[in-house]
Design a protein around this motif. Sequence first.
Motif, PDB file in Angstrom:
ATOM      1  N   ARG A  23       6.745 -26.996  -8.340  1.00  0.00           N
ATOM      2  CA  ARG A  23       5.534 -26.724  -9.120  1.00  0.00           C
ATOM      3  C   ARG A  23       5.824 -25.700 -10.216  1.00  0.00           C
ATOM      4  O   ARG A  23       5.390 -25.862 -11.362  1.00  0.00           O
ATOM      5  CB  ARG A  23       4.413 -26.214  -8.225  1.00  0.00           C
ATOM      6  N   GLY A  24       6.570 -24.650  -9.860  1.00  0.00           N
ATOM      7  CA  GLY A  24       6.905 -23.654 -10.863  1.00  0.00           C
ATOM      8  C   GLY A  24       7.674 -24.253 -12.024  1.00  0.00           C
ATOM      9  O   GLY A  24       7.430 -23.932 -13.193  1.00  0.00           O
ATOM     10  N   ILE A  25       8.604 -25.152 -11.715  1.00  0.00           N
ATOM     11  CA  ILE A  25       9.389 -25.809 -12.760  1.00  0.00           C
ATOM     12  C   ILE A  25       8.520 -26.703 -13.617  1.00  0.00           C
ATOM     13  O   ILE A  25       8.600 -26.684 -14.852  1.00  0.00           O
ATOM     14  CB  ILE A  25      10.539 -26.614 -12.129  1.00  0.00           C
ATOM     15  N   ARG A 217      14.238  -7.580  -3.812  1.00  0.00           N
ATOM     16  CA  ARG A 217      12.940  -8.242  -3.653  1.00  0.00           C
ATOM     17  C   ARG A 217      13.141  -9.706  -3.289  1.00  0.00           C
ATOM     18  O   ARG A 217      14.245 -10.245  -3.417  1.00  0.00           O
ATOM     19  CB  ARG A 217      12.101  -8.130  -4.929  1.00  0.00           C
ATOM     20  N   VAL A 218      12.054 -10.337  -2.878  1.00  0.00           N
ATOM     21  CA  VAL A 218      12.058 -11.767  -2.575  1.00  0.00           C
ATOM     22  C   VAL A 218      11.794 -12.535  -3.866  1.00  0.00           C
ATOM     23  O   VAL A 218      10.976 -12.127  -4.699  1.00  0.00           O
ATOM     24  CB  VAL A 218      10.984 -12.105  -1.520  1.00  0.00           C
ATOM     25  N   GLY A 219      12.509 -13.640  -4.049  1.00  0.00           N
ATOM     26  CA  GLY A 219      12.338 -14.432  -5.260  1.00  0.00           C
ATOM     27  C   GLY A 219      11.014 -15.162  -5.314  1.00  0.00           C
ATOM     28  O   GLY A 219      10.389 -15.443  -4.289  1.00  0.00           O
ATOM     29  N   GLU A 220      10.586 -15.474  -6.526  1.00  0.00           N
ATOM     30  CA  GLU A 220       9.377 -16.247  -6.774  1.00  0.00           C
ATOM     31  C   GLU A 220       9.755 -17.552  -7.472  1.00  0.00           C
ATOM     32  O   GLU A 220      10.812 -17.635  -8.119  1.00  0.00           O
ATOM     33  CB  GLU A 220       8.411 -15.454  -7.648  1.00  0.00           C
ATOM     34  N   PRO A 221       8.915 -18.592  -7.356  1.00  0.00           N
ATOM     35  CA  PRO A 221       9.228 -19.856  -8.027  1.00  0.00           C
ATOM     36  C   PRO A 221       9.528 -19.700  -9.511  1.00  0.00           C
ATOM     37  O   PRO A 221      10.400 -20.386 -10.050  1.00  0.00           O
ATOM     38  CB  PRO A 221       7.964 -20.696  -7.785  1.00  0.00           C
TER      39      PRO A 221
END
Length: 252
Positions: A23-25, A217-221
């Motif tokens: 979805r991010g892409i 940190r944790v990655g996001e889309p």
Amino acid sequence: MSTLKRLDGRTALVTGGSRGIGRGIAERLGRDGARVAVHYGANETAAKEVVGAIEAAGGSAFAIGQELGTPGDAAALWAEFDRHADGLDILVNNAGIGASDSFASMGEAEFDRLFAVNVKAPFFLAQLGAERLRDGGRVINISSGLSHAAVMPDLIAYAMTKGALDVFTRDLSKTLGPRGITVNAVAPGIIDTDTNAWLHESEEAWAGAAAMSALGRVGEPSDVADVVAFLASPEGRWVTGHWLDATGGSLP
């Protein structure tokens, strides 16, 4: 001042584009001006939400449904795509499934399903899509940091599928290169998506995942989508056959 965007006039297909990284892409390519085919396997409602989000931002998109990992899946997906678009510029092989069993407990059925979705489907989507892909186009395969480091050895079969996808990326770049088509793999680390719902089970789970990244940190889309957008853009024209680490420095 020009309002042209760098992907204006181009058409993209994002498999598994209804949620998570896909979805991010899809939304990022839509913002860059591409007309985006948002593929989904089962959740039509989610795919239509993505289409709506892209259109609300001024872009253009359509949803196409096809379960992957089944006989004839690639041909059926392209037949549906052809109902909406004439030709392709960007193919993003993002759809994939994870493994629920370890090396010791994995059965043949799950093993075969993993390779059918994560390896066979991208292969034949690219094979059948090559005749639709315009010269100068892009193929971007979503790999994993696990194909280059045994940081989660229980996911050995999943990592094997991504390793196969990496080899496919490398060799396909030579096959399609004479047409000016670049082929690259982008490897995310741990990303905050519904697939990784375990991240929200405890503060310790989140902190442990964040600690794996050099950036803390944790990655996001969007972290992955922005890398894909670069490779899909004119600026990415001289990068091909490459495995790009987008794990936030999580590998040893």
